[in-house]
Design a protein around this motif. Structure first.
Motif, short mmCIF file in Angstrom:
data_model
loop_
_atom_site.label_atom_id
_atom_site.label_comp_id
_atom_site.label_asym_id
_atom_site.label_seq_id
_atom_site.Cartn_x
_atom_site.Cartn_y
_atom_site.Cartn_z
N GLY A 1 2.40 10.15 5.34
CA GLY A 1 1.14 9.44 5.18
C GLY A 1 0.48 9.25 6.51
N PRO A 2 -0.51 8.35 6.59
CA PRO A 2 -1.21 8.10 7.86
C PRO A 2 -0.25 7.62 8.92
CG PRO A 2 -2.37 7.10 6.00
CD PRO A 2 -1.05 7.54 5.50
N ALA B 1 0.82 -1.21 0.00
CA ALA B 1 0.00 0.00 0.00
C ALA B 1 0.85 1.26 0.00
CB ALA B 1 -0.93 0.00 1.20
N HIS B 2 2.01 1.21 0.66
CA HIS B 2 2.88 2.37 0.76
C HIS B 2 4.04 2.29 -0.22
CE1 HIS B 2 0.86 4.10 4.24
NE2 HIS B 2 0.73 2.87 4.68
N GLY B 3 4.01 1.32 -1.11
CA GLY B 3 5.05 1.21 -2.13
C GLY B 3 4.74 2.08 -3.33
N ALA B 4 5.65 2.09 -4.28
CA ALA B 4 5.46 2.89 -5.49
C ALA B 4 4.28 2.38 -6.28
CB ALA B 4 6.73 2.83 -6.34
N ARG C 1 8.17 3.65 9.74
CA ARG C 1 8.72 4.69 8.88
C ARG C 1 10.18 4.99 9.22
NH1 ARG C 1 4.77 7.05 5.93
NH2 ARG C 1 2.63 6.53 6.56
N GLY C 2 10.93 5.35 8.19
CA GLY C 2 12.31 5.76 8.38
C GLY C 2 12.41 7.24 8.67
N PRO C 3 13.62 7.77 8.78
CA PRO C 3 13.82 9.18 9.15
C PRO C 3 13.12 10.16 8.22
CG PRO C 3 15.88 7.97 9.30
CD PRO C 3 14.90 7.04 8.64
N ARG C 4 12.99 9.81 6.93
CA ARG C 4 12.37 10.73 5.98
C ARG C 4 10.86 10.54 5.87
NH1 ARG C 4 15.92 9.47 0.79
NH2 ARG C 4 15.37 7.37 1.52
N GLY C 5 10.32 9.61 6.65
CA GLY C 5 8.89 9.39 6.62
C GLY C 5 8.44 8.29 5.68
N ASP C 6 9.36 7.74 4.90
CA ASP C 6 8.99 6.66 3.99
C ASP C 6 8.84 5.36 4.76
OD1 ASP C 6 11.75 7.07 4.42
OD2 ASP C 6 12.23 5.58 2.87
N VAL D 1 -5.96 0.63 3.45
CA VAL D 1 -4.77 0.54 4.30
C VAL D 1 -4.10 1.90 4.41
CG1 VAL D 1 -2.46 -0.46 4.50
CG2 VAL D 1 -4.39 -1.92 3.86
N ARG D 2 -3.99 2.60 3.29
CA ARG D 2 -3.37 3.94 3.32
C ARG D 2 -4.24 4.90 4.12
NH1 ARG D 2 -2.22 2.38 -2.04
NH2 ARG D 2 -4.12 3.39 -2.82
N ARG D 3 -5.55 4.78 4.00
CA ARG D 3 -6.44 5.70 4.71
C ARG D 3 -6.42 5.45 6.22
NH1 ARG D 3 -10.76 6.08 7.42
NH2 ARG D 3 -11.07 3.83 7.42
#
Length: 258
Positions: free
Chosen positions: A256-257, A148-151, A208-213, A184-186
């Protein structure tokens, strides 16, 4: 020249030898390595010798070969390996103490989810996941979070291929999978029920990592139909946030959420 006929380089052949080992085949004889790596026996013997001298392989008293400690030492340098596990472990342990159920930490590798840590509950539902195991992204809670959070290109690639069914309940319709990923993203979590086995339910949340990804996903797996599911969702989210903060994530820069 077709791709299958392109000559393999020396590096390719060395990697083929290492790829001969997996969870079901952790110990192999030289002839088994030769067969599984599709190499002549003499070539396999030479490459195995090179890898053994370097420490990537070790030979036991029976003559079988195993992955060596030197390779593990190098793999431990992977940012999504030992370092991530060490940061996550206090929070995984807290989640286990709260639930006494199976707890997982996983990352995405291509179109698969790879489990890098697991804490097993003695009385918990039996699961088929193991550290190092790979499963399709669409069929697990952690996989749904990572997908869901992938490209968008990764999501389309998954949806463009046949979705493997493991039970009668496994999601195999691409349109339905897209709707699930949007939810899932919502919501910031995934609930995956009876997708790999008919007796298990997984609740997962993003790390999430330091950059939020999103760099990983954490989950707890319980018996299907467990009436604690609504209460498990915030518990898993808390663990995921704790791991994220340990990795340097700040809520002010999330993408993201929660």
């Amino acid at each position: 020249m077709p791709a299958s006929e392109v000559p393999r380089s020396a590096a390719d052949r060395l990697l083929d030898v290492l790829a001969a080992f997996d969870l079901r085949n952790p110990a192999l004889s030289l002839s088994e390595i030769s067969r599984r790596a599709e190499l002549p026996l003499a070539t396999a013997h030479r490459l195995v010798g090179t890898l053994t001298r370097w420490g990537a392989l070790e030979r036991d008293e029976s003559g079988s070969y195993h992955i060596g400690l030197r390779l593990w030492e190098v793999a431990a340098l992977a940012p999504r390996g030992v370092a991530l596990r060490q940061a996550a472990m206090p929070f995984l342990e807290d989640l286990y103490e709260t639930t006494h159920e199976n707890v997982h930490l996983a990352v995405r590798d291509g179109l698969e989810v790879v489990y890098i840590e697991r804490i097993s509950g003695r009385l918990a539902v039996r699961v088929r996941s193991e550290v190092g195991a790979r499963w399709p992204l669409h069929a697990t809670g952690v996989g749904l979070v990572l997908l869901a959070h992938g490209a968008a290109a990764v999501q389309e690639q998954v949806c463009a291929h046949p979705l493997t069914a493991f039970t009668p309940y496994t999601v195999t319709d691409p349109a339905r999978l897209r709707r699930i990923l949007a939810e899932v993203r919502r919501s910031g979590c995934a609930v995956s029920e009876r997708q790999i086995t008919e007796d298990a339910l997984s609740v997962a949340a993003p790390v999430r990592g330091p950059r939020g990804d999103v760099v990983a996903a954490v989950s707890v797996v319980v018996h299907a139909g467990d009436d604690r599911t609504p209460a498990l969702i915030p518990a898993v989210r808390v663990a995921a946030r704790g791991i994220s903060r340990a990795l340097g994530w700040q809520p002010s820069v999330r993408t993201g959420p929660p």
